[in-house]
Design an enzyme around this catalytic site. Structure first.
Site, PDB file in Angstrom:
ATOM      1  CD  GLU A 175       2.001   2.671   3.258  1.00 31.25           C
ATOM      2  OE1 GLU A 175       1.553   2.794   4.410  1.00 31.25           O
ATOM      3  OE2 GLU A 175       3.006   1.977   3.006  1.00 31.25           O
ATOM      4  CD  GLU A 294       6.782   3.907   2.357  1.00 26.76           C
ATOM      5  OE1 GLU A 294       6.685   3.090   3.306  1.00 26.76           O
ATOM      6  OE2 GLU A 294       6.126   4.945   2.276  1.00 26.76           O
TER       7      GLU A 294
HETATM    8  O1  AHR Z   1       8.521   3.828   6.120  1.00 23.87           O
HETATM    9  C1  AHR Z   1       7.735   3.833   7.284  1.00 23.87           C
HETATM   10  C2  AHR Z   1       6.232   3.919   6.988  1.00 23.87           C
HETATM   11  O2  AHR Z   1       5.824   2.746   6.353  1.00 23.87           O
HETATM   12  C3  AHR Z   1       5.801   5.011   6.038  1.00 23.87           C
HETATM   13  O3  AHR Z   1       5.586   6.213   6.678  1.00 23.87           O
HETATM   14  C4  AHR Z   1       4.516   4.484   5.495  1.00 23.87           C
HETATM   15  O4  AHR Z   1       4.243   4.951   4.202  1.00 23.87           O
HETATM   16  C5  AHR Z   1       4.668   2.979   5.580  1.00 23.87           C
HETATM   17  O5  AHR Z   1       3.580   2.381   6.169  1.00 23.87           O
END
Ligand code: AHR
Length: 503
Positions: A175, A294
């Protein structure tokens, strides 16, 4: 209610499901690692400190690739802290989650965890491109993957891991478009460091598979421009671009929440378009695939409280982001799985964030039991029965009105044809009140019966599994679904996730 319909025909397919679509994610965050997968004092712990009750559930869940060690955590991660004798490893401040990291669980323990899950479990290692860069990435690659005869590969052997870890899949940071990320960069800055890192890593091993950071959500102000700029730098050097997305009801808008997969599908299609645009400009035959590394339902208010908090007491493995999911959450979650399967031609990696305790399908108590959340069931069923060719499903469905997405189909569905010719239909009814009649025409498929129709639904959409009632919600059989003369007929309960297996 009008009947929802679609046709299945083996001549019309999307593509083969990559087993990596059923990946997950373990971050050093809250209790995902400590008292989640790893708890040496737990009655079920093995010699390596892994909770065997959790291992059993992870196997049942059917996860494949597991991304590690973050997430936001990785942008301050020093891999050297996490190797060698555990009691000599340094304690560090984890800036991302305002916690203290003991490093008791590290790289070697992660690889041991994957081995204990089974051969389907594959590492996916994220690199720190926040506070660190090319040199440290190369050192980690040498430590992890070089067979022997160099300082770092011999150090690994001296630490007790003679065999290289064989990590193929690497994330070039996490990110990096997000201002909350330690070492946050502009697209130009990140594109350049990602390209340099990728080029150097391929000098060690040209066969590594690399994931460049895409946007942290489709809603980011830099979305699409970010991908285009990063890929202009890295197109020939990387294999995948990442996507992240989390969904929750906003301002109480449940109808839009139920349609979250509309956003996920458009996100995927927009990233595919951006990748192919850059590829076309470069006159490249190569296609960049998508790593949706994610995704989940996430009630984010607690995260914002952490971000805003001025309290810096740096706790060790605190209870963070331990969302307890309802039946309604599981139905949305199932719909997100359907969205991924419907794009299996380009989404070749996906990681459910996360695996245990932190926005996870498995919850644990320290010293106590581990149990399945409502979201456990759609994932386990999709991983088990969603292997093979995804058939092209185009639904004709009654609709409902949503604030965010306008008129939206009540039915969301996909179907996967296994190698033995059997077909599994995955379907969600988004209606909160109405049963949805379903008819599926089967063309050119030699299927004669319904082996099973399983539904996750409840008269109380807020029902959940808790420490006291760990089995309150489980899928139940539906018995009146039929297959006659090439037509599948059934009814989907209000707000339900359905798995219909045809043989
Ligand atoms: O999954 C939780 C968080 O969400 C992770 O650390 C991050 O990559 C995202 O913002």
């Amino acid at each position: 209610m009008r009947t929802a319909r679609f046709t299945l025909d083996p001549a019309f397919t999307i593509g083969e499901v990559n087993p990596r679509l059923f990946g997950s994610f373990v971050e050093h965050l809250g209790r995902c690692v400590y008292t989640g997968i790893y708890e040496p004092d737990h009655p079920s712990a093995d010699a390596g400190g892994l909770r065997t009750d959790v291992l059993e559930l992870v196997r049942e869940l059917g996860v494949t690739t597991i991304r590690y060690p973050g997430g936001n955590f990785v942008s301050g991660y020093k891999w050297e802290d996490s190797v060698g004798p555990a009691d000599e490893r340094p304690r560090r401040l984890d800036l991302a989650w305002r916690s203290t990291e003991t490093n008791r669980f590290g790289l070697s323990e992660y690889i041991a965890f994957l081995k204990k899950i089974g051969p389907q479990a594959e590492p996916m290692m994220a690199l720190n491109l926040g506070t660190r860069g090319v040199a440290e990435a190369l050192e980690l690659q040498e430590y992890a993957n070089h067979p022997s005869g160099t300082a770092l590969s011999d150090l690994r052997a001296a630490h007790g891991d003679k065999d290289p870890f064989g990590i193929r899949l690497w994330c070039l940071g996490n990110e990096m478009d997000g201002p909350w990320q330690t070492g946050h960069k502009t697209a130009e800055e990140y594109g350049r460091v990602a390209a340099e890192t990728a080029r150097a890593m391929r000098q060690i091993d040209p066969s590594v598979e690399l994931v460049a950071c895409g946007s942290s959500s489709q809603g980011m102000p830099t979305f699409a421009a970010w991908e285009a700029t990063v890929l202009a730098e890295t197109y020939d050097l990387v294999d995948h671009i990442s996507l992240h997305a989390y969904y929750e009801p906003q301002d109480g808008d449940v109808d839009s929440f139920l349609a979250s997969a509309v956003d996920m599908e458009s996100f995927i299609e927009n990233v595919v378009a951006t990748c192919d645009h850059v590829g076309a400009k470069l006159k490249s035959k190569k296609k960049i695939n998508l790593s949706f590394d994610e995704w989940n339902v996430w009630y984010t208010s607690e995260w914002h409280a952490i971000e805003d908090s001025s309290a810096r007491d740096w706790p060790q493995a605190p209870r963070l982001l331990e969302n307890n999911y309802s039946v309604m959450d599981a139905v949305v979650f199932g719909s997100l799985l359907i969205a991924l399967l419907r794009h299996a031609d380009r989404v070749t990696v996906a990681c459910l964030a996360q695996l245990v305790n932190v926005i996870a399908p498995i919850l644990t108590e320290p010293g106590g039991p581990a149990w399945r959340q409502t979201t456990f069931f759609p994932f386990a069923q999709a991983s088990r029965y969603g292997r093979g060719q995804v058939l092209d499903v185009r639904v004709d469905s009654p609709t409902y009105e949503t604030k965010k997405y306008g008129e939206t189909d009540l039915l969301h569905a996909t179907a996967v044809r296994a190698e033995d010719g059997s077909v599994t239909v995955f379907a969600v009814n988004r209606s909160r009140t109405e049963r949805l009649p379903l008819e599926v025409a089967l063309n050119g498929l030699e299927l004669t019966s319904v082996l099973e129709h399983s539904a996750l639904a409840d008269t109380d959409p807020e029902a959940r599994n808790t420490l006291d009632t760990p089995d309150r919600v489980t899928p139940h059989p539906v018995t009146d679904t039929t297959l006659h003369d090439g037509t599948l007929s059934g009814v989907l309960e209000p707000l339900s996730w359905n798995v219909i297996r045809l043989v």
